[in-house]
Design a protein around this motif. Structure first.
Motif, mmCIF file in Angstrom:
data_model
loop_
_atom_site.group_PDB
_atom_site.id
_atom_site.type_symbol
_atom_site.label_atom_id
_atom_site.label_comp_id
_atom_site.label_asym_id
_atom_site.label_seq_id
_atom_site.Cartn_x
_atom_site.Cartn_y
_atom_site.Cartn_z
ATOM 1 N N MET A 128 0.825 -1.194 0.000
ATOM 2 C CA MET A 128 0.000 0.000 0.000
ATOM 3 C C MET A 128 0.871 1.261 0.000
ATOM 4 S SD MET A 128 -3.077 1.029 0.086
ATOM 5 C CE MET A 128 -3.999 2.450 0.476
ATOM 6 N N LYS A 187 2.461 1.860 -3.400
ATOM 7 C CA LYS A 187 1.552 2.460 -4.372
ATOM 8 C C LYS A 187 1.466 3.977 -4.177
ATOM 9 C CE LYS A 187 -1.428 -1.539 -5.043
ATOM 10 N NZ LYS A 187 -2.786 -2.089 -4.905
ATOM 11 N N ILE A 188 1.384 4.396 -2.931
ATOM 12 C CA ILE A 188 1.308 5.831 -2.638
ATOM 13 C C ILE A 188 2.597 6.530 -3.060
ATOM 14 C CG2 ILE A 188 1.145 7.538 -0.782
ATOM 15 C CD1 ILE A 188 -0.715 5.564 0.667
#
Length: 72
Positions: A1, A4-5
């Motif tokens: 996660m 991805k950011i």
């Protein structure tokens, strides 16, 4: 996660650099090309600085007042 950011942030940063940084560099160059309309010159008699717009020109020299022009 988090990856991805970070990837999205990196892509947005690259888009910013590609599209917007060039415009900012052009603005900086334009600001450097600005010419000043008025210039400060030294009175040859009393050695004070005056603007060319407010001075009295005689024989290619700039004087600050009629008194300095008379005492040349």
């Amino acid at each position: 996660m988090i990856l991805k950011i970070l990837a999205i942030a990196a892509v947005l940063f690259l888009v910013y650099i590609i599209f917007f940084k060039k415009n900012r560099e052009k603005d900086i160059i334009k600001k450097k090309d600005v010419k000043y309309e008025d210039e400060m010159v030294e009175c040859p008699t009393c050695k004070t600085y005056i603007s060319t717009k407010e001075s009295i020109v005689s024989n290619g020299k700039y004087y600050c007042s009629k008194d300095c022009l008379a005492n040349k």
